[in-house]
Design a protein around this motif. Structure first.
Motif, short mmCIF file in Angstrom:
data_model
loop_
_atom_site.label_atom_id
_atom_site.label_comp_id
_atom_site.label_asym_id
_atom_site.label_seq_id
_atom_site.Cartn_x
_atom_site.Cartn_y
_atom_site.Cartn_z
N TRP A 39 0.47 3.88 -2.90
CA TRP A 39 -0.86 4.34 -3.28
C TRP A 39 -0.94 5.85 -3.25
N GLU B 60 -2.33 9.16 -2.36
CA GLU B 60 -3.18 9.54 -1.24
C GLU B 60 -4.59 9.94 -1.69
N ASP B 61 -4.68 10.49 -2.90
CA ASP B 61 -5.98 11.06 -3.30
C ASP B 61 -6.84 10.11 -4.10
N GLN B 62 -6.44 8.85 -4.25
CA GLN B 62 -7.23 7.93 -5.09
C GLN B 62 -7.63 6.67 -4.33
N PRO B 63 -8.92 6.47 -4.12
CA PRO B 63 -9.30 5.21 -3.51
C PRO B 63 -9.27 4.04 -4.50
N TYR B 64 -9.37 4.34 -5.80
CA TYR B 64 -9.46 3.29 -6.82
C TYR B 64 -8.45 3.61 -7.93
N GLN B 65 -7.75 2.60 -8.39
CA GLN B 65 -6.66 2.77 -9.35
C GLN B 65 -6.60 1.58 -10.28
N GLY C 21 0.81 -1.21 0.00
CA GLY C 21 0.00 0.00 0.00
C GLY C 21 0.84 1.26 0.00
#
Lengths: 647, 647
Positions: B607, B609-614, B604
């Motif tokens: 990841w 910080e501003d994207q819950p889905y990628q 993680g």
């Protein structure tokens, strides 16, 4: 401020606004009049007739029943703006007359208190929704006056708003209170815009500023009522109604999700209009929390049915989900206001995500069935037989059972033209937030009348073009910047932009590709955002999605259904190399693009009947799976559905 | 019938019975007397004192509060049987005197009705637990009389049972009714065994036969009460109390899980004692449904906290689970009776599974903290902040808060000697169901006194041996068959059996390895069941476990905890080749064997910080994970826990 006119010309979306006009609005009028056979009566019109002295009887329905009529009127107003309809307007005028007859001499309107608890007005702001209903009256009034030019409902609404303005505030004889269900705050901003009266803006700001102050108004009021309530028991739940802290100190979305996003919408309006930096900071903080840590991939918010509420960061169960339709609509309201604060593509990305997935998915193709809860995983047997999942319905319900979500869908889909563009006050920049076929008319910096026509093949093809049309005889052209959102689902390098066939260099700023030029009559712009089908994974902290992937193509999130794939869907895995392909299916669910891919399916055939648990064999057989757009789920025979697939 | 005497001599289990004797029983006595500072009062003794006229006051606690004293007395009885304790016996005798003083002249005892609703006895069988409390009095009486030879409590219990026998039945002036919470049915069977009085057996059978007849007694009674209740609202929920159908027509476990398994226990007793084929068929059907389709790998049953109930086949959520301690104890009661119906190893397998995992896991190492709910997956933050999971506690609670499960654990663990062996009536076959160090004394077919001593290294090592000891001077030996369960966790071919060091051929029948010989003094038998750590998968229909594996070693199910592994545990995957190893950890949690394995953990760190889905990257880093026995979970700092791991 610019006065812009936007008309939608887009097959995909006009189908929806026509559905609203031809089906949803007439049907709901029948429902409001208790004329739908076999449905629970609404009582809404009847309550108004009793309150107006035209009929005898008891109050019926919820304490906030009046708002159903107001929301219907607002949807009618947007529909009339798009498409005049004298017969419908006539019916609406009659309803407005009735509302006027139910209004007290001092401006007060609320049929619950008029009929059932006269004398107890304003004693239970925590539960009784008086200001909430006033807010919906105001929203309807502003929309109806704008659409028809008629002012009767505006007069009614203003008289009520003026009464509220005298009763509430920090003055000596005023109540220092606010509503249990936020709504009037955003409505008063609209009333300020429509009337230019600053006191409405101030009243909205007062409600926002007062909220969450200590000692709590709700607790004091509850003590004064002898600790009684209409439906709630025990002391007021301040966090549930976002009144646990002053709004500027709130850092995470909590409590009832519709109340929350309605409040944040007003906060964003006020931050912009009053240039309030701390309020803006609160909006940005709450936005980041909501959309980065508490939002489903479908744009749904609210993880639990208990209180229809947010829970906490990264807690997004797919099967015990709430993701209420109204909450996603409120999220769109809020995103729209954030865009006005600052044109950043992330706001429009969320708006688009919620619109194409959670909101569109809430309504059936026939416009007569709705989801309130929009799950990402459904096991119909569990919905029926596990009480923890009774709220998750595998099929859309007849919309008149409880009518909070359906009219909200109606008013959003009828007013979608307000969500596509922002033209700067000076007319020198046009932001395009959504790719929806439409025309926008505005006046450029030099005073030129410009009509920009957008054609879009979304959500099926990523091909958009624009055509510039100037006033006849304009030979000088019009200078303005066109700012085109680069969607967050487009991740294949730089999109191609051509003007009159010539590829242009563009600079991307805050997620918008800017092209500044002197535009001439007939100029065309092509904007190519080829759609790619992608596997998406969720943040590792979102435990419910661990080890799984979702399928997304452009703005559309996909799902697998039992109608196309063998149950249990939990046994389906995406293969290491998925070989995703797309296929146009013109006859499936009104026409769509389906996605197919290589999967593996756990082989249950050799399981010994008498053993629920066995040493692992991991026998998986290859299979080709089919996914459809999420918004089309649940339109065939009921079965399992899942957005997230094991991988 | 054989009278067998079984004594446990096993460090692992004596630690538990000693904990019960030294800690649980004295502590609960203080609780029953409202002498635990800071704890909610029990009121149980005080209610009896008021009902006996020794004190003035109001009834306190639940309507079934009397049963807490009875269950405590039963646990005391088993403890005295294992280990005499005059001081404890003296206290128990005093409590029995008090119960006698609260008994009405006609034999009735129930402090709730005596104090709070005199005259309303037997008007609310649906809710009021009068027969349930009578059942626990009877169980206590039988156990106490057997352990101490004292008959006072038996006299009290029989007088009450005789009253019940006159009131209920199909006779002219009798009530055709049964209890809302099954319990008296199994207790009456015990009373029949203790007294030889057939009418108690007949009364038990009457309650079982009457249940679920139409029209429903519960509904009629509710109508007679003017549709009121003590706590429930609306009409009686017949399925919740297993009274929706005659018991012989029931095919799946439904409703409140403790009520269900208590009823099935009595049904199995009655099927055997009355040679009732249709009742036996119902037991076998319900057993198959419960243990093959509605049982967690830990032996927990009950998938929802709403009604503490079963839901439906294969619905076994790990995080929203109920798996109440009492329900697993009831499942063990039931399994014990099924073994008496027919010695099939599957019954003992379930008994062992529930005992070593769900039940042992419910109590802390200090004997003062208990789980009511035994989850298979815990996210402490969700237990706190998602109301759907408030019932799932990440740490054991002080046992005196609500006292239904702790005394049940106490009475089970103190009477475990009754669960190990079955000696056939003729003395020619000894079935060994559980591998717990112990001695069993019985009389062989030829009238020889035999003592069989078992030593067991379970649950840590699969090495069991038996030693035969005959009466002094016996030179002829004793002929009998030893039938040793082949546990379902042993799947490595045929277990090795040696008699006096010589490997024997064995035949396995119904899951038991039979060895028939003429045994001589000093004969030894070795039974080797080498423990292997296995990855286990669940039936593909159990959606909650799809794509996951559990770790099991012998009878112990393992789990991973945040104390040993990085959170979120959802990010942890078992590697394709797990390289599972075992390690003795003598200082961890009182000593245990931990299992370690190769895993992968989602990375993680990168990841945005501003994207819950990628778009998927599937970045997984190798890690070595550590698993501990499930029954030891939650004894360190609170954190995440999971039985099922992604694989």
């Amino acid at each position: 401020m610019q006065t812009t006119q936007v008309h939608i010309r887009d097959k995909f979306w006009e189908d929806y606004s026509e559905l609203v006009r031809r089906t949803v609005i007439p049907y709901q009028w029948e429902a409001l009049n208790d004329r739908i056979a076999g449905a629970e009566p609404s009582y809404a019109i009847r309550n108004f007739r009793i309150a107006a002295g035209l009929e005898q009887g008891e109050f019926g329905g919820w304490v906030f029943q009046d708002s159903d009529l107001y929301k219907w009127l607002e949807a009618v107003a947007y529909s009339l703006r798009n498409q005049p309809d004298p017969e419908l307007e006539n019916i609406a005028d009659g309803a407005i007359d009735l509302i006027g007859q139910a209004q007290h001499d001092n401006g007060y309107i609320n049929t619950y208190f008029t009929i059932k608890e006269p004398g107890n007005e304003w004693t239970n702001l925590y539960e009784a929704h008086e200001l909430y209903c006033a807010g919906h009256l105001i929203e309807a009034a502003v929309a109806y006056a704008e659409a028809t030019g008629k002012h009767k409902i505006m007069d009614i609404a203003c008289r009520f708003a003026d009464l509220i303005d005298t009763l509430f505030g920090t003055g000596e004889n005023q109540k220092r209170a606010y509503c249990g269900h936020q709504e009037i705050e955003l409505a008063l901003v609209k009333l300020y815009h429509a009337t230019g009266e600053e006191r409405y803006l101030n009243l909205s700001r007062y409600f926002i500023d007062e909220r969450g102050s200590s000692p709590s108004y709700f607790t004091q009021e509850w003590e004064r009522r002898g600790r009684t309530g209409i439906w709630s028991q025990g002391s007021p739940n301040l966090e549930m109604y976002q009144s646990h802290l002053p709004v500027r100190e709130q850092t995470a979305a909590v409590g009832h999700s519709v109340r929350a996003v309605y409040m944040y919408t007003a906060m964003a309006d006020l931050a912009r209009l009053t240039n309030d930096a701390s309020l803006r900071a609160a909006c940005e903080r709450l936005w980041a929390n909501t959309t980065r840590k508490q939002m489903y991939i479908t744009g749904g918010v609210g993880a639990t049915h208990l209180g229809e509420a947010f829970t906490f960061d990264y807690d997004l169960p797919n099967d015990a989900v709430y993701a209420e339709t109204c909450a996603s609509i409120g999220l769109i309201f809020w995103a729209r206001r954030m865009l006005r604060l600052e044109a950043k593509s992330e706001y429009a990305d969320v708006m688009e995500r919620a619109l194409y997935n959670n909101v569109l998915g809430s309504m059936s193709k026939d416009g007569k069935h709705f989801f309130y809860v929009n799950p990402l995983e459904v096991w119909p047997e569990a919905s029926k037989r596990n009480p923890d999942k009774h709220h998750v319905k595998p099929i859309r319900q007849k919309w008149f059972g409880c009518s909070c979500c359906p009219p909200n869908v109606a008013r959003l889909l009828s007013s979608l033209n307000d969500y596509i563009y922002d033209v700067s006050a000076e007319g020198n920049t046009v932001h395009v937030h959504l790719y929806i076929g439409s025309t926008v008319q505005f006046t450029s910096l030099e005073g030129q009348e410009v009509t920009l026509s957008q054609r879009s093949e979304l959500p099926w093809n990523g091909k958009v073009d624009f055509n510039v049309s100037l006033a006849p005889g304009n030979a000088n052209g019009a200078a303005f910047t066109l700012a085109l959102r680069v969607p967050n689902w487009f991740q294949s390098g730089q999109p191609v932009l051509r003007v009159n066939g010539v590829v242009q260099e563009v600079t991307v700023n805050n997620g918008y590709a800017h092209i500044n030029r002197l535009w001439s009559e007939g100029d065309t712009l092509e904007w190519l955002l080829p759609l790619e089908t992608k596997l998406i994974e969720a943040h590792p902290q979102i435990r419910a999605d661990a080890g799984k992937a979702a399928i997304q193509r452009g703005p559309l999130v996909y799902c697998v259904e039992e109608a196309d794939n063998r149950a249990p869907l939990a046994s389906l895995y995406i293969a290491e190399t998925a070989h995703l392909t797309e296929r146009e299916a013109p006859h499936l669910l009104g026409g769509c693009v389906v996605v197919e891919g290589d999967g593996l399916v756990a082989d249950g055939s050799a399981w010994p009947e008498d053993q629920p648990y066995q040493p692992i064999r991991k026998t998986r057989n290859p299979v080709r799976f089919t996914a459809i757009p999420y918004y089309l789920w649940g339109n065939r025979e009921p079965g399992e559905m899942s957005v997230w697939l094991r991988n």
